[in-house]
Design an enzyme around this catalytic site. Structure first.
Site, PDB file in Angstrom:
ATOM      1  N   GLY A   8       0.831  -1.213   0.000  1.00  0.00           N
ATOM      2  CA  GLY A   8       0.000   0.000   0.000  1.00  0.00           C
ATOM      3  C   GLY A   8       0.860   1.254   0.000  1.00  0.00           C
ATOM      4  O   GLY A   8       0.490   2.278   0.586  1.00  0.00           O
ATOM      5  N   ARG A  36      -1.332  -0.160  -8.068  1.00  0.00           N
ATOM      6  CA  ARG A  36      -1.063   0.582  -9.303  1.00  0.00           C
ATOM      7  C   ARG A  36      -0.152   1.760  -8.970  1.00  0.00           C
ATOM      8  O   ARG A  36       0.036   2.083  -7.798  1.00  0.00           O
ATOM      9  CB  ARG A  36      -2.354   1.079  -9.956  1.00  0.00           C
ATOM     10  CG  ARG A  36      -3.209   1.956  -9.094  1.00  0.00           C
ATOM     11  CD  ARG A  36      -4.443   2.384  -9.868  1.00  0.00           C
ATOM     12  NE  ARG A  36      -5.539   1.472  -9.674  1.00  0.00           N
ATOM     13  CZ  ARG A  36      -6.446   1.600  -8.707  1.00  0.00           C
ATOM     14  NH1 ARG A  36      -6.362   2.592  -7.846  1.00  0.00           N
ATOM     15  NH2 ARG A  36      -7.435   0.747  -8.576  1.00  0.00           N
ATOM     16  N   TYR A 142     -15.230  -1.742   8.275  1.00  0.00           N
ATOM     17  CA  TYR A 142     -13.800  -1.430   8.439  1.00  0.00           C
ATOM     18  C   TYR A 142     -13.355  -1.767   9.868  1.00  0.00           C
ATOM     19  O   TYR A 142     -12.322  -2.417  10.076  1.00  0.00           O
ATOM     20  CB  TYR A 142     -13.600   0.052   8.124  1.00  0.00           C
ATOM     21  CG  TYR A 142     -12.217   0.602   8.357  1.00  0.00           C
ATOM     22  CD1 TYR A 142     -11.136   0.202   7.575  1.00  0.00           C
ATOM     23  CD2 TYR A 142     -11.994   1.571   9.343  1.00  0.00           C
ATOM     24  CE1 TYR A 142      -9.878   0.741   7.777  1.00  0.00           C
ATOM     25  CE2 TYR A 142     -10.748   2.116   9.541  1.00  0.00           C
ATOM     26  CZ  TYR A 142      -9.687   1.698   8.763  1.00  0.00           C
ATOM     27  OH  TYR A 142      -8.432   2.245   8.959  1.00  0.00           O
TER      28      TYR A 142
HETATM   29  C1  AKB Z   1     -10.751   6.349   8.478  1.00  0.00           C
HETATM   30  O1  AKB Z   1     -11.284   7.451   8.701  1.00  0.00           O
HETATM   31  O2  AKB Z   1     -11.348   5.391   7.986  1.00  0.00           O
HETATM   32  C2  AKB Z   1      -9.306   6.166   8.869  1.00  0.00           C
HETATM   33  C3  AKB Z   1      -9.168   5.617  10.259  1.00  0.00           C
HETATM   34  C4  AKB Z   1      -9.521   6.442  11.416  1.00  0.00           C
HETATM   35  O3  AKB Z   1      -8.750   4.504  10.425  1.00  0.00           O
HETATM   36  N1  AKB Z   1      -8.609   7.413   8.779  1.00  0.00           N
END
Ligand code: AKB
Length: 318
Positions: A8, A36, A142
């Site tokens: 990355g 990329r 996430y």
């Molecule tokens: C996000 O906002 O997704 C990132 C993080 C806080 O991990 N910057």
């Protein structure tokens, strides 16, 4: 001497971590990799560079063998806002990518740095000064991937003895590459807007508090942790780190000290606002301070001064 691989490398942190590591060791010692090549990051290809799709395990193993890699900084990841648009893609890149890295590291006995995030915490965690060992029940995909990643890193250490270390970063503020697809991106965009047009429309509410950290402290922290005496690390992985607790209103006020006419208004993005609302207002990083001497240099005032100084010079040259 074994080499360092950064995945990355064309992202917000990689763009600055690669030159930092190359300046500390040597250009040839640090292999940058990315899916990329971005034109503005072409300078990374002045040293060893490999195109790498992190979901392809054989490609990772081949690079480790080719360069005799001993340490991997695994930065390849989708961020929180992008993740909500395509949770399956996030899982593929963040989780399958991490599994591939850990397996390749196990085969070749590499150390690994894994950046986690404030996003591991959800609405059940204490909001203010969230402790290191607070409940991690996030509500974004996430955050789920980062909790699973932290646990997987612990597992590989316990089961196979791999040296895997990591930090939970809050929002990262920087002036080289723009962040892509995060909830905390406003804290970078606001500086560009202040210098270019004197006005910024923020996608988070004015009183949304999220911790931030400035890039020089991000780099310093990662290296300090990787060089720390393992005997002193009780947690090893997933350390809370932070240095700035701020809301959009407070950040705008700090910018206004140097650009008095700067104005801000708000058009709330419900997706990113919901993510921000589920995260802590601030992190308690005392465990990182105790175990390996985390000691950031930049507070809100110093960071804002430096950001405006560096960015105004950069924008003048464009
Ligand atoms: C996000 O906002 O997704 C990132 C993080 C806080 O991990 N910057």
């Amino acid at each position: 001497m074994k080499k360092i691989l950064v995945t990355g490398a064309m992202g917000q942190i990689g763009t600055e971590l690669v030159p930092y590591l190359r300046s500390l060791y040597s250009v040839d010692q640090v292999v940058a990799s990315g899916r990329r090549i971005h034109e503005e990051c072409l300078f990374l290809t002045a040293g060893p560079f490999e195109l790498l799709d992190i979901t392809k395990s054989e490609a990772i193993a081949a690079i480790i063998k080719k360069y005799n890699i001993g340490t991997i900084y695994h930065l390849a990841s989708l961020l929180s806002a992008t993740g909500e648009q395509d949770p399956q893609l996030l899982w593929k890149i963040n989780m399958n990518g991490l599994v591939n890295i850990l397996e390749a590291a196990r085969e070749a006995d590499c150390s690994v740095f894994f950046p986690s995030s404030i996003a591991v915490f959800g609405p059940d965690a204490p909001r203010i000064k969230t402790p290191q060992d607070a409940l991690t029940r996030p509500t974004s995909i996430y955050g789920v991937s980062k909790v699973a990643g932290e646990l997987l890193c612990d597992y590989y250490h316990l089961k196979y003895g791999l040296d895997i270390r990591g930090l939970r970063y809050p929002g990262v503020i920087s002036n080289a590459a723009l962040p892509g697809g995060g909830t905390t991106d406003y804290a970078v965009h606001i500086f560009y807007a202040a210098l270019k047009s004197g006005h910024y429309t923020c996608f988070l509410k004015e009183d949304s508090s999220i911790d931030m950290i400035y890039m020089p402290d991000v780099l310093k922290g990662a290296l300090k942790l990787m060089e720390a005496d393992p005997g002193k690390l009780k947690h090893r992985n997933a350390f809370n780190v932070s240095s700035i607790t701020v809301t959009p209103r407070q950040l705008a006020a700090e910018i206004r000290k140097q650009i008095p006419d700067f104005t801000i208004d708000y058009e709330i993005d419900p997706v990113r606002q919901a993510i921000a609302d589920s995260w802590p207002d601030s992190l308690d990083d005392s465990v990182a301070r105790e175990e390996w001497g985390w000691n950031p240099n930049y507070d809100l005032v110093a960071m804002t001064r430096d950001m405006l100084d560096v960015l105004s010079k950069k924008l003048q040259q464009e």
